[in-house]
Design a protein around this motif. Structure first.
Motif, PDB file in Angstrom:
ATOM      1  N   LYS A  86       0.860  -1.185   0.000  1.00  0.00           N
ATOM      2  CA  LYS A  86       0.000   0.000   0.000  1.00  0.00           C
ATOM      3  C   LYS A  86       0.887   1.222   0.000  1.00  0.00           C
ATOM      4  N   ALA A  87       0.319   2.375  -0.270  1.00  0.00           N
ATOM      5  CA  ALA A  87       1.102   3.615  -0.336  1.00  0.00           C
ATOM      6  C   ALA A  87       1.833   3.858   0.977  1.00  0.00           C
ATOM      7  N   GLY A  88       3.118   4.173   0.873  1.00  0.00           N
ATOM      8  CA  GLY A  88       3.941   4.443   2.046  1.00  0.00           C
ATOM      9  C   GLY A  88       4.786   3.259   2.490  1.00  0.00           C
ATOM     10  N   ASP A  89       4.519   2.057   1.941  1.00  0.00           N
ATOM     11  CA  ASP A  89       5.299   0.879   2.328  1.00  0.00           C
ATOM     12  C   ASP A  89       6.704   0.935   1.736  1.00  0.00           C
ATOM     13  N   THR A  90       7.652   0.414   2.491  1.00  0.00           N
ATOM     14  CA  THR A  90       9.024   0.272   2.015  1.00  0.00           C
ATOM     15  C   THR A  90       9.231  -1.156   1.523  1.00  0.00           C
ATOM     16  N   VAL A  91       9.776  -1.311   0.327  1.00  0.00           N
ATOM     17  CA  VAL A  91       9.994  -2.637  -0.247  1.00  0.00           C
ATOM     18  C   VAL A  91      11.452  -2.789  -0.643  1.00  0.00           C
ATOM     19  N   GLU A  92      11.897  -4.037  -0.709  1.00  0.00           N
ATOM     20  CA  GLU A  92      13.247  -4.357  -1.145  1.00  0.00           C
ATOM     21  C   GLU A  92      13.205  -4.939  -2.549  1.00  0.00           C
ATOM     22  N   LYS A  93      14.338  -4.879  -3.224  1.00  0.00           N
ATOM     23  CA  LYS A  93      14.432  -5.421  -4.573  1.00  0.00           C
ATOM     24  C   LYS A  93      14.060  -6.899  -4.575  1.00  0.00           C
ATOM     25  N   GLY A  94      13.170  -7.302  -5.512  1.00  0.00           N
ATOM     26  CA  GLY A  94      12.733  -8.683  -5.620  1.00  0.00           C
ATOM     27  C   GLY A  94      11.527  -9.031  -4.786  1.00  0.00           C
ATOM     28  N   GLU A  95      11.068  -8.113  -3.927  1.00  0.00           N
ATOM     29  CA  GLU A  95       9.903  -8.376  -3.090  1.00  0.00           C
ATOM     30  C   GLU A  95       8.631  -8.346  -3.934  1.00  0.00           C
ATOM     31  N   VAL A  96       7.702  -9.286  -3.651  1.00  0.00           N
ATOM     32  CA  VAL A  96       6.459  -9.383  -4.416  1.00  0.00           C
ATOM     33  C   VAL A  96       5.564  -8.194  -4.113  1.00  0.00           C
ATOM     34  N   VAL A  97       5.095  -7.535  -5.177  1.00  0.00           N
ATOM     35  CA  VAL A  97       4.197  -6.393  -5.057  1.00  0.00           C
ATOM     36  C   VAL A  97       2.752  -6.814  -5.291  1.00  0.00           C
ATOM     37  N   ALA A  98       2.521  -7.655  -6.309  1.00  0.00           N
ATOM     38  CA  ALA A  98       1.165  -8.090  -6.637  1.00  0.00           C
ATOM     39  C   ALA A  98       1.228  -9.383  -7.439  1.00  0.00           C
ATOM     40  N   ARG A  99       0.072 -10.105  -7.501  1.00  0.00           N
ATOM     41  CA  ARG A  99      -0.031 -11.329  -8.276  1.00  0.00           C
ATOM     42  C   ARG A  99      -1.343 -11.326  -9.056  1.00  0.00           C
ATOM     43  N   LEU A 100      -1.297 -11.972 -10.235  1.00  0.00           N
ATOM     44  CA  LEU A 100      -2.490 -12.184 -11.048  1.00  0.00           C
ATOM     45  C   LEU A 100      -2.955 -13.633 -10.891  1.00  0.00           C
ATOM     46  N   ASP A 101      -4.204 -13.881 -11.247  1.00  0.00           N
ATOM     47  CA  ASP A 101      -4.717 -15.246 -11.305  1.00  0.00           C
ATOM     48  C   ASP A 101      -3.891 -16.011 -12.340  1.00  0.00           C
ATOM     49  N   SER A 162       5.628 -16.491 -15.147  1.00  0.00           N
ATOM     50  CA  SER A 162       6.390 -15.554 -14.314  1.00  0.00           C
ATOM     51  C   SER A 162       5.832 -14.137 -14.420  1.00  0.00           C
ATOM     52  N   TYR A 163       5.201 -13.807 -15.536  1.00  0.00           N
ATOM     53  CA  TYR A 163       4.639 -12.470 -15.711  1.00  0.00           C
ATOM     54  C   TYR A 163       3.424 -12.229 -14.826  1.00  0.00           C
ATOM     55  N   THR A 164       2.891 -13.259 -14.213  1.00  0.00           N
ATOM     56  CA  THR A 164       1.736 -13.085 -13.323  1.00  0.00           C
ATOM     57  C   THR A 164       2.161 -12.644 -11.926  1.00  0.00           C
ATOM     58  N   VAL A 165       3.459 -12.545 -11.696  1.00  0.00           N
ATOM     59  CA  VAL A 165       3.991 -12.077 -10.409  1.00  0.00           C
ATOM     60  C   VAL A 165       4.758 -10.782 -10.653  1.00  0.00           C
ATOM     61  N   LEU A 166       4.383  -9.724  -9.937  1.00  0.00           N
ATOM     62  CA  LEU A 166       5.030  -8.416 -10.085  1.00  0.00           C
ATOM     63  C   LEU A 166       5.950  -8.186  -8.897  1.00  0.00           C
ATOM     64  N   LYS A 167       7.240  -7.955  -9.185  1.00  0.00           N
ATOM     65  CA  LYS A 167       8.232  -7.770  -8.128  1.00  0.00           C
ATOM     66  C   LYS A 167       8.869  -6.387  -8.232  1.00  0.00           C
ATOM     67  N   ALA A 168       9.380  -5.897  -7.091  1.00  0.00           N
ATOM     68  CA  ALA A 168      10.034  -4.583  -7.055  1.00  0.00           C
ATOM     69  C   ALA A 168      11.376  -4.660  -7.763  1.00  0.00           C
ATOM     70  N   PRO A 169      11.653  -3.755  -8.718  1.00  0.00           N
ATOM     71  CA  PRO A 169      12.932  -3.792  -9.437  1.00  0.00           C
ATOM     72  C   PRO A 169      14.092  -3.210  -8.641  1.00  0.00           C
ATOM     73  N   PHE A 170      13.803  -2.444  -7.570  1.00  0.00           N
ATOM     74  CA  PHE A 170      14.859  -1.875  -6.732  1.00  0.00           C
ATOM     75  C   PHE A 170      14.264  -1.532  -5.374  1.00  0.00           C
ATOM     76  N   ASP A 171      15.145  -1.265  -4.406  1.00  0.00           N
ATOM     77  CA  ASP A 171      14.696  -0.846  -3.074  1.00  0.00           C
ATOM     78  C   ASP A 171      14.036   0.521  -3.179  1.00  0.00           C
ATOM     79  N   GLY A 172      12.932   0.706  -2.466  1.00  0.00           N
ATOM     80  CA  GLY A 172      12.274   2.002  -2.529  1.00  0.00           C
ATOM     81  C   GLY A 172      11.028   2.060  -1.682  1.00  0.00           C
ATOM     82  N   VAL A 173      10.240   3.103  -1.941  1.00  0.00           N
ATOM     83  CA  VAL A 173       9.003   3.358  -1.208  1.00  0.00           C
ATOM     84  C   VAL A 173       7.848   3.403  -2.193  1.00  0.00           C
ATOM     85  N   ILE A 174       6.768   2.704  -1.870  1.00  0.00           N
ATOM     86  CA  ILE A 174       5.564   2.736  -2.693  1.00  0.00           C
ATOM     87  C   ILE A 174       4.858   4.063  -2.456  1.00  0.00           C
ATOM     88  N   SER A 175       4.733   4.869  -3.493  1.00  0.00           N
ATOM     89  CA  SER A 175       4.108   6.181  -3.346  1.00  0.00           C
ATOM     90  C   SER A 175       2.643   6.198  -3.761  1.00  0.00           C
TER      91      SER A 175
END
Length: 384
Positions: A86-101, A162-175
């Motif tokens: 969600k907005a404001g979360d801190t994520v690391e590179k490779g961490e799962v952001v979202a998934r599709l069916d 693999s395209y059904t899983v969305l991962k963070a490309p770098f360390d950062g903050v979800i805005s």
């Protein structure tokens, strides 16, 4: 026997004369030793000059954006079954952001794997048969082509899964997260915006007539050297300015206007939360970009004084520290510096004069200063 009494008392007038003489003697002694007077030391509030602005300091309304950011999206469409941030979360590179069916993708992968296994087994049999000269070269070539095609289809099916899983490309903050779970999304639709912490950009619109006066070589030099070319103010801290450097300006006018977008960049402030889309005010050293070389300084209006003896002039009072060891209590003096007032800004006035970076000028009580005045820098006491 008769006795004669002789009086030795001094006449009354003589006593009065003696008292007056004593008073005059006392007054004479006092006149020779006047009372001691204590020199007054005035506390003054000082401001340290940092860097001159070459020419004009223009003010523009701006908007904040992340210097390094990415809109995360899927390569394929489908139903969003998991939204891990969600907005404001801190994520690391490779961490799962979202998934599709992924049920359809898994089914396609199993079919592709079955076809590949069959094609691979057929290819091996045909290779052995060819070595025994039991089949023709053409039949072997057909089996090899089917094998290579099945292998490519398997790799494609694995990629699709693999395209059904969305991962963070770098360390950062979800805005920003503009979608909801169980929503059907399309390929390349923004799922979340990821910002890399450390720096921010502020963009603003510059009128066409000002852009025409910018010198390209100066702009390139300023950008290459990372010089401080602007200051940014935020509504939450209107009295504080953050140094920024010039980044770029668009070569095409903004749609529906005769203005061009200019961007400055600065380190992310540590004492205030700044997110993309927030408003800001940019004070741009336009003179440096346009080739205006006359230096000017932005000072508080209260620091500018007009002497009574010379009503047509303006001065600022510069603090002069006492020589080392002369005063142990940080007492110093002030000296006037002639300046030429310029453009008035929201937070002060631009002046030109013989000032240098590091000079400390009086910004409170400047109208009470004179050359003979002893001063001491005022420092805010703890707890006040």
């Amino acid at each position: 026997m008769k006795f004669k009494i002789v009086s030795t008392a001094m006449p009354l007038r003589g006593l009065q004369a003696l008292a007056m003489l004593s008073s005059l003697l006392v007054m004479g002694c006092s006149a020779e030793a006047p009372p001691l007077t204590q020199q007054t030391v005035y506390p003054v509030k000082l401001m340290t000059l940092e860097q001159a602005q070459s020419g004009t300091l223009n003010q523009y309304p701006g908007r904040v954006s992340a210097s390094d950011h990415s809109e995360l999206s899927f390569r394929v469409g489908g139903e969003l079954t998991e939204l891990a941030v969600k907005a404001g979360d801190t994520v690391e590179k490779g961490e799962v952001v979202a998934r599709l069916d992924d049920r359809d993708a898994r089914t396609r992968l199993e079919n592709a794997r079955s076809n590949f296994n069959l094609a691979q087994a057929t290819f091996e049999r045909m290779r052995i048969s060819l070595e025994r000269q039991a089949i023709s070269q053409a039949r072997f070539d057909e089996a090899e082509a089917e094998y290579l095609s099945a292998r490519a289809q398997l790799a494609s099916a694995e990629d699709q899964l693999s395209y059904t899983v969305l991962k963070a490309p770098f360390d950062g903050v979800i805005s920003r997260v503009p979608v909801d779970v169980f929503q059907v999304v399309s390929a390349q639709q923004a799922i979340a915006e990821l910002q890399r912490p450390g720096s921010i950009d502020v963009s603003f619109q510059m009128p066409e007539q000002q852009v025409r006066r910018l010198q390209p070589q100066r702009s390139r030099n300023v950008r290459a050297n990372g010089n401080t070319i602007a200051w940014v103010q935020f509504p939450e801290l209107p009295d504080k300015r953050y140094a920024a450097s010039y980044k770029e300006h668009d070569s095409n006018a903004s749609q529906g206007s005769l203005s061009y977008e200019v961007t400055v960049t600065l380190p992310e402030p540590e004492d205030i939360t700044v997110l993309s889309g927030m408003s800001a005010t940019v004070l741009l050293d336009y003179g440096t970009l346009a080739g205006e070389s006359a230096p000017s300084w932005l000072i508080p209006t209260a620091a500018l004084v007009t002497p009574d003896a010379e009503p047509g002039t303006s001065v600022v009072w510069r603090y002069v520290a006492a020589a080392d060891g002369e005063n142990g209590d940080n007492t110093g003096s002030v000296e006037p510096v002639d300046v030429e007032p310029g453009k008035k800004m929201n937070d002060g006035v631009l002046v030109r004069g013989e000032l240098s970076p590091g000079d400390r000028i009086v910004v409170a009580g400047a109208h009470r200063m004179n050359r003979d005045r002893s001063v001491r820098p005022w420092e805010k006491e703890g707890g006040l």
